[in-house]
Design a protein around this motif. Sequence first.
Motif, PDB file in Angstrom:
ATOM      1  N   ARG A 151      31.961  36.688  21.703  1.00  0.00           N
ATOM      2  CA  ARG A 151      30.888  37.672  21.836  1.00  0.00           C
ATOM      3  C   ARG A 151      29.580  37.036  21.376  1.00  0.00           C
ATOM      4  NH1 ARG A 151      32.739  43.115  18.977  1.00  0.00           N
ATOM      5  NH2 ARG A 151      32.735  41.703  17.209  1.00  0.00           N
ATOM      6  N   LEU A 152      28.474  37.495  21.935  1.00  0.00           N
ATOM      7  CA  LEU A 152      27.170  36.891  21.677  1.00  0.00           C
ATOM      8  C   LEU A 152      26.163  37.932  21.213  1.00  0.00           C
ATOM      9  CD1 LEU A 152      25.165  34.449  22.003  1.00  0.00           C
ATOM     10  CD2 LEU A 152      24.727  35.325  24.303  1.00  0.00           C
ATOM     11  N   GLY A 153      25.384  37.553  20.218  1.00  0.00           N
ATOM     12  CA  GLY A 153      24.233  38.330  19.784  1.00  0.00           C
ATOM     13  C   GLY A 153      23.018  37.417  19.789  1.00  0.00           C
ATOM     14  N   ILE A 154      21.869  37.978  20.101  1.00  0.00           N
ATOM     15  CA  ILE A 154      20.643  37.188  20.157  1.00  0.00           C
ATOM     16  C   ILE A 154      19.581  37.912  19.342  1.00  0.00           C
ATOM     17  CG2 ILE A 154      18.875  36.160  21.650  1.00  0.00           C
ATOM     18  CD1 ILE A 154      20.905  36.526  23.984  1.00  0.00           C
ATOM     19  N   VAL A 155      18.909  37.179  18.451  1.00  0.00           N
ATOM     20  CA  VAL A 155      17.817  37.743  17.656  1.00  0.00           C
ATOM     21  C   VAL A 155      16.588  36.870  17.887  1.00  0.00           C
ATOM     22  CG1 VAL A 155      16.974  38.246  15.337  1.00  0.00           C
ATOM     23  CG2 VAL A 155      19.377  38.639  15.896  1.00  0.00           C
ATOM     24  N   ILE A 156      15.546  37.481  18.440  1.00  0.00           N
ATOM     25  CA  ILE A 156      14.295  36.759  18.682  1.00  0.00           C
ATOM     26  C   ILE A 156      13.161  37.589  18.101  1.00  0.00           C
ATOM     27  CG2 ILE A 156      12.753  35.728  20.370  1.00  0.00           C
ATOM     28  CD1 ILE A 156      15.131  35.660  22.298  1.00  0.00           C
ATOM     29  N   GLY A 157      12.576  37.102  17.046  1.00  0.00           N
ATOM     30  CA  GLY A 157      11.477  37.808  16.404  1.00  0.00           C
ATOM     31  C   GLY A 157      10.150  37.547  17.096  1.00  0.00           C
ATOM     32  N   LYS A 158       9.207  38.414  16.831  1.00  0.00           N
ATOM     33  CA  LYS A 158       7.874  38.252  17.425  1.00  0.00           C
ATOM     34  C   LYS A 158       7.139  37.052  16.852  1.00  0.00           C
ATOM     35  CE  LYS A 158       7.084  42.944  18.921  1.00  0.00           C
ATOM     36  NZ  LYS A 158       6.246  44.138  18.812  1.00  0.00           N
ATOM     37  N   ARG A 197      17.431  35.223  28.471  1.00  0.00           N
ATOM     38  CA  ARG A 197      18.121  34.829  29.708  1.00  0.00           C
ATOM     39  C   ARG A 197      18.699  33.419  29.586  1.00  0.00           C
ATOM     40  NH1 ARG A 197      13.804  37.475  31.864  1.00  0.00           N
ATOM     41  NH2 ARG A 197      12.713  35.563  32.400  1.00  0.00           N
ATOM     42  N   LEU A 198      17.931  32.513  29.010  1.00  0.00           N
ATOM     43  CA  LEU A 198      18.401  31.145  28.816  1.00  0.00           C
ATOM     44  C   LEU A 198      19.649  31.118  27.928  1.00  0.00           C
ATOM     45  CD1 LEU A 198      18.029  28.031  29.009  1.00  0.00           C
ATOM     46  CD2 LEU A 198      16.577  28.220  26.994  1.00  0.00           C
ATOM     47  N   VAL A 199      19.617  31.848  26.824  1.00  0.00           N
ATOM     48  CA  VAL A 199      20.751  31.888  25.897  1.00  0.00           C
ATOM     49  C   VAL A 199      21.965  32.530  26.556  1.00  0.00           C
ATOM     50  CG1 VAL A 199      21.596  32.869  23.729  1.00  0.00           C
ATOM     51  CG2 VAL A 199      19.318  31.836  23.828  1.00  0.00           C
ATOM     52  N   ARG A 200      21.771  33.670  27.227  1.00  0.00           N
ATOM     53  CA  ARG A 200      22.896  34.354  27.878  1.00  0.00           C
ATOM     54  C   ARG A 200      23.539  33.492  28.954  1.00  0.00           C
ATOM     55  NH1 ARG A 200      19.689  39.375  27.817  1.00  0.00           N
ATOM     56  NH2 ARG A 200      19.027  38.744  29.883  1.00  0.00           N
ATOM     57  N   GLU A 201      22.737  32.835  29.747  1.00  0.00           N
ATOM     58  CA  GLU A 201      23.266  32.002  30.824  1.00  0.00           C
ATOM     59  C   GLU A 201      24.043  30.811  30.260  1.00  0.00           C
ATOM     60  OE1 GLU A 201      24.229  30.637  34.590  1.00  0.00           O
ATOM     61  OE2 GLU A 201      23.569  32.592  33.875  1.00  0.00           O
ATOM     62  N   VAL A 239      22.737  33.720  18.109  1.00  0.00           N
ATOM     63  CA  VAL A 239      21.763  32.672  18.443  1.00  0.00           C
ATOM     64  C   VAL A 239      20.381  33.178  18.065  1.00  0.00           C
ATOM     65  CG1 VAL A 239      20.760  31.260  20.278  1.00  0.00           C
ATOM     66  CG2 VAL A 239      23.202  31.775  20.304  1.00  0.00           C
ATOM     67  N   ARG A 240      19.683  32.352  17.298  1.00  0.00           N
ATOM     68  CA  ARG A 240      18.326  32.688  16.852  1.00  0.00           C
ATOM     69  C   ARG A 240      17.390  31.560  17.250  1.00  0.00           C
ATOM     70  NH1 ARG A 240      19.182  33.928  10.671  1.00  0.00           N
ATOM     71  NH2 ARG A 240      16.996  34.474  10.805  1.00  0.00           N
ATOM     72  N   PRO A 241      16.643  31.747  18.340  1.00  0.00           N
ATOM     73  CA  PRO A 241      15.664  30.717  18.716  1.00  0.00           C
ATOM     74  C   PRO A 241      14.642  30.526  17.602  1.00  0.00           C
ATOM     75  CG  PRO A 241      16.048  32.197  20.531  1.00  0.00           C
ATOM     76  CD  PRO A 241      16.709  32.800  19.335  1.00  0.00           C
ATOM     77  N   ARG A 242      14.249  29.287  17.377  1.00  0.00           N
ATOM     78  CA  ARG A 242      13.303  28.966  16.310  1.00  0.00           C
ATOM     79  C   ARG A 242      11.897  28.725  16.827  1.00  0.00           C
ATOM     80  NH1 ARG A 242      15.590  24.348  12.912  1.00  0.00           N
ATOM     81  NH2 ARG A 242      14.270  25.253  11.308  1.00  0.00           N
ATOM     82  N   ARG A 243      11.784  28.521  18.127  1.00  0.00           N
ATOM     83  CA  ARG A 243      10.463  28.356  18.752  1.00  0.00           C
ATOM     84  C   ARG A 243      10.593  28.626  20.241  1.00  0.00           C
ATOM     85  NH1 ARG A 243       9.477  23.905  21.762  1.00  0.00           N
ATOM     86  NH2 ARG A 243      10.766  22.064  21.530  1.00  0.00           N
ATOM     87  N   VAL A 256       7.552  38.741  27.563  1.00  0.00           N
ATOM     88  CA  VAL A 256       7.984  37.888  28.671  1.00  0.00           C
ATOM     89  C   VAL A 256       8.679  36.635  28.135  1.00  0.00           C
ATOM     90  CG1 VAL A 256       7.106  36.397  30.518  1.00  0.00           C
ATOM     91  CG2 VAL A 256       6.213  38.694  30.248  1.00  0.00           C
ATOM     92  N   ASP A 257       8.134  36.053  27.088  1.00  0.00           N
ATOM     93  CA  ASP A 257       8.724  34.856  26.496  1.00  0.00           C
ATOM     94  C   ASP A 257      10.054  35.177  25.812  1.00  0.00           C
ATOM     95  OD1 ASP A 257       6.561  33.326  27.347  1.00  0.00           O
ATOM     96  OD2 ASP A 257       5.443  33.680  25.492  1.00  0.00           O
ATOM     97  N   ARG A 258      10.126  36.322  25.121  1.00  0.00           N
ATOM     98  CA  ARG A 258      11.388  36.717  24.494  1.00  0.00           C
ATOM     99  C   ARG A 258      12.458  36.968  25.546  1.00  0.00           C
ATOM    100  NH1 ARG A 258       7.699  39.707  21.495  1.00  0.00           N
ATOM    101  NH2 ARG A 258       8.334  41.682  22.447  1.00  0.00           N
ATOM    102  N   GLY A 259      12.088  37.605  26.643  1.00  0.00           N
ATOM    103  CA  GLY A 259      13.030  37.847  27.733  1.00  0.00           C
ATOM    104  C   GLY A 259      13.526  36.554  28.352  1.00  0.00           C
ATOM    105  N   TYR A 260      12.642  35.609  28.518  1.00  0.00           N
ATOM    106  CA  TYR A 260      13.011  34.308  29.077  1.00  0.00           C
ATOM    107  C   TYR A 260      14.002  33.585  28.168  1.00  0.00           C
ATOM    108  CZ  TYR A 260      12.580  29.718  31.191  1.00  0.00           C
ATOM    109  OH  TYR A 260      12.860  28.522  31.788  1.00  0.00           O
TER     110      TYR A 260
END
Length: 127
Positions: free
Chosen positions: A59-66, A80-84, A100-104, A73-77
């Motif tokens: 299972r996957l969770g994604i956390v992307i802060g502002k 999508r990259l992480v889910r794919e 998954v927590r993107p750092r940049r 648009v950037d958070r959505g992109y």
Amino acid sequence: MPRAASGSRHRGSLRSEAFSRRARLSGPGVFQALLRSRRSSKSERFLVQATANGRVFARLGIVIGKRVARRAVDRGYLKRLVRETFRREQEGLAGFDLLVRPRRIVLRSEVIAAADELRALLTAAVR
């Protein structure tokens, strides 16, 4: 018309490629457990945390802060990259919950390198 028949044929094949509901993390308790998890791997672009889930699927969770991506648009992109990337690798990740927590922000020119990096991090987090 034939159009409906052909549309349903394609819809079935696309649906099989979709990111299923059972593969999504939900609920604050699951996210809190993952945030406390010591099993992790990190790089310049991503932080991946993992815990065993006792199931036969991942299972996957994604956390992307502002702070990471100010524009929606950037958070959505990034999502999508992480889910794919997860969708393509999920068979090898079975039995784990992953956060998954993107750092940049990932620039469009870095997409292939970022996906490869994320793939390696997902695998490292479950080993």
